[in-house]
Motif scaffolding. Structure first.
Motif, PDB file in Angstrom:
ATOM      1  N   LYS A   1      35.102  31.955   5.562  1.00  0.00           N
ATOM      2  CA  LYS A   1      35.532  30.563   5.792  1.00  0.00           C
ATOM      3  C   LYS A   1      37.048  30.432   5.694  1.00  0.00           C
ATOM      4  CE  LYS A   1      31.275  28.284   4.887  1.00  0.00           C
ATOM      5  NZ  LYS A   1      30.339  27.646   4.023  1.00  0.00           N
TER       6      LYS A   1
ATOM      7  N   ALA B   1      38.469  32.002   8.853  1.00  0.00           N
ATOM      8  CA  ALA B   1      38.201  31.109   9.995  1.00  0.00           C
ATOM      9  C   ALA B   1      39.173  29.935   9.990  1.00  0.00           C
ATOM     10  CB  ALA B   1      36.758  30.620   9.954  1.00  0.00           C
ATOM     11  N   ALA B   2      39.494  29.429   8.806  1.00  0.00           N
ATOM     12  CA  ALA B   2      40.440  28.303   8.717  1.00  0.00           C
ATOM     13  C   ALA B   2      41.821  28.726   9.208  1.00  0.00           C
ATOM     14  CB  ALA B   2      40.506  27.787   7.280  1.00  0.00           C
TER      15      ALA B   2
ATOM     16  N   ASN C   1      41.489  28.850  12.970  1.00  0.00           N
ATOM     17  CA  ASN C   1      41.452  27.472  13.497  1.00  0.00           C
ATOM     18  C   ASN C   1      42.854  26.873  13.570  1.00  0.00           C
ATOM     19  OD1 ASN C   1      38.676  27.213  13.945  1.00  0.00           O
ATOM     20  ND2 ASN C   1      38.298  26.703  11.795  1.00  0.00           N
TER      21      ASN C   1
ATOM     22  N   TYR D   1      44.991  28.768  16.373  1.00  0.00           N
ATOM     23  CA  TYR D   1      44.543  28.660  17.767  1.00  0.00           C
ATOM     24  C   TYR D   1      44.223  27.216  18.173  1.00  0.00           C
ATOM     25  CZ  TYR D   1      44.448  33.707  18.068  1.00  0.00           C
ATOM     26  OH  TYR D   1      44.821  35.017  18.097  1.00  0.00           O
ATOM     27  N   SER D   2      44.641  26.263  17.373  1.00  0.00           N
ATOM     28  CA  SER D   2      44.366  24.864  17.695  1.00  0.00           C
ATOM     29  C   SER D   2      44.892  24.526  19.089  1.00  0.00           C
ATOM     30  CB  SER D   2      44.995  24.005  16.601  1.00  0.00           C
ATOM     31  OG  SER D   2      45.555  22.866  17.124  1.00  0.00           O
TER      32      SER D   2
ATOM     33  N   LYS E   1      41.949  28.009  23.855  1.00  0.00           N
ATOM     34  CA  LYS E   1      40.507  28.278  23.942  1.00  0.00           C
ATOM     35  C   LYS E   1      40.318  29.790  23.795  1.00  0.00           C
ATOM     36  CE  LYS E   1      38.136  27.937  27.755  1.00  0.00           C
ATOM     37  NZ  LYS E   1      37.633  27.417  29.022  1.00  0.00           N
TER      38      LYS E   1
ATOM     39  N   ASN F   1      32.194  29.157  12.033  1.00  0.00           N
ATOM     40  CA  ASN F   1      33.236  28.415  11.302  1.00  0.00           C
ATOM     41  C   ASN F   1      34.477  28.148  12.145  1.00  0.00           C
ATOM     42  OD1 ASN F   1      32.414  27.982   8.344  1.00  0.00           O
ATOM     43  ND2 ASN F   1      31.697  30.041   8.824  1.00  0.00           N
ATOM     44  N   ILE F   2      34.406  28.450  13.444  1.00  0.00           N
ATOM     45  CA  ILE F   2      35.518  28.146  14.354  1.00  0.00           C
ATOM     46  C   ILE F   2      35.289  26.752  14.917  1.00  0.00           C
ATOM     47  CG2 ILE F   2      36.653  28.812  16.536  1.00  0.00           C
ATOM     48  CD1 ILE F   2      37.206  30.687  14.089  1.00  0.00           C
ATOM     49  N   CYS F   3      36.268  25.879  14.799  1.00  0.00           N
ATOM     50  CA  CYS F   3      36.035  24.504  15.246  1.00  0.00           C
ATOM     51  C   CYS F   3      36.899  24.089  16.423  1.00  0.00           C
ATOM     52  CB  CYS F   3      36.101  23.525  14.089  1.00  0.00           C
ATOM     53  SG  CYS F   3      37.558  23.690  13.098  1.00  0.00           S
ATOM     54  N   THR F   4      37.728  25.010  16.947  1.00  0.00           N
ATOM     55  CA  THR F   4      38.398  24.722  18.216  1.00  0.00           C
ATOM     56  C   THR F   4      37.446  25.206  19.332  1.00  0.00           C
ATOM     57  OG1 THR F   4      40.405  25.170  19.475  1.00  0.00           O
ATOM     58  CG2 THR F   4      39.607  26.962  18.139  1.00  0.00           C
TER      59      THR F   4
END
Ligand code: XMP
Ligand code: MG
Length: 178
Positions: free
Chosen positions: A25, A28-29, A32, A35-36, A39, A59-62
């Protein structure tokens, strides 16, 4: 968790499922944040990275894509010294932000074989995310951009990693008993 036997060898508990997931996690943060708005394309290397790739990707949110390739270089607990592409890349990576997802960098042979092939295809950027890194086993230089755990040069199994085909289903990581 206690001592387990895989084939002829004994392994002792090393990293718990909880520790692994917590650390993933955190990594992954970082991804994230880095790479905000892009894609990224994750390229997961089978077989060993399937659990790590799944938990990292969850846990990737982009917006992100994932694909899989299969490379092999290991026989038993010793590297075979040869890398074979068993399933190749079926994606166009030109101008893509690529993140290679690998279970472990040991000698570095596997990634030092694969990375130049990707660079030839002119991705916009190329980074490496690994669950485990064994710097003391280094033979080939490999850039490790995101690393969950740096570990000593001892053989490990579990959480996708195998000893001669067995042990991948273990939800935590075990280290070879001396
Ligand atoms: P290299 O030496 O190419 O190694 O960096 C990468 C691949 O070798 C496998 N490997 C291991 N598998 N326990 C395993 O179950 C280990 O301690 C270990 N060290 C290396 C792994 O498949 C990795 O992708
Ligand atoms: Mg592997």
């Amino acid at each position: 968790m206690s001592r387990i036997k895989v084939h002829d060898k004994y392994f002792v508990p090393y990293l718990s499922e909880k520790e692994i997931l917590e650390r993933i996690k955190v990594v992954a943060a970082q991804i994230n944040a880095d790479y905000s708005g892009t894609k990224p394309l994750f390229i997961a290397i089978l077989n060993g990275s399937f659990m790590f790739a799944a938990d990292l990707f969850k846990n990737i949110c982009t917006d992100a894509e994932i694909c899989f390739i299969k490379l092999a270089s290991y026989k038993g607990t010793k590297t075979s010294g040869q890398v074979v592409t068993a399933i190749g890349l079926d994606m166009d990576i030109k101008d893509r932000h690529v993140i290679i997802t690998e279970d472990i960098v040991d000698t570095g042979r596997t990634l030092s074989y694969f990375i130049p092939q990707l660079i030839n295809q002119q991705p916009a950027s190329l980074k490496v995310a690994v669950l485990l890194h064994k710097p003391d086993a280094k033979v080939f230089e490999v850039p490790v951009d995101y690393c969950c755990f740096t570990i000593p040069n001892k053989f490990v199994v579990g959480y996708g990693l195998d000893y001669d085909g067995l042990g991948r289903n273990l939800s935590s990581i075990y280290q070879l008993e001396i």
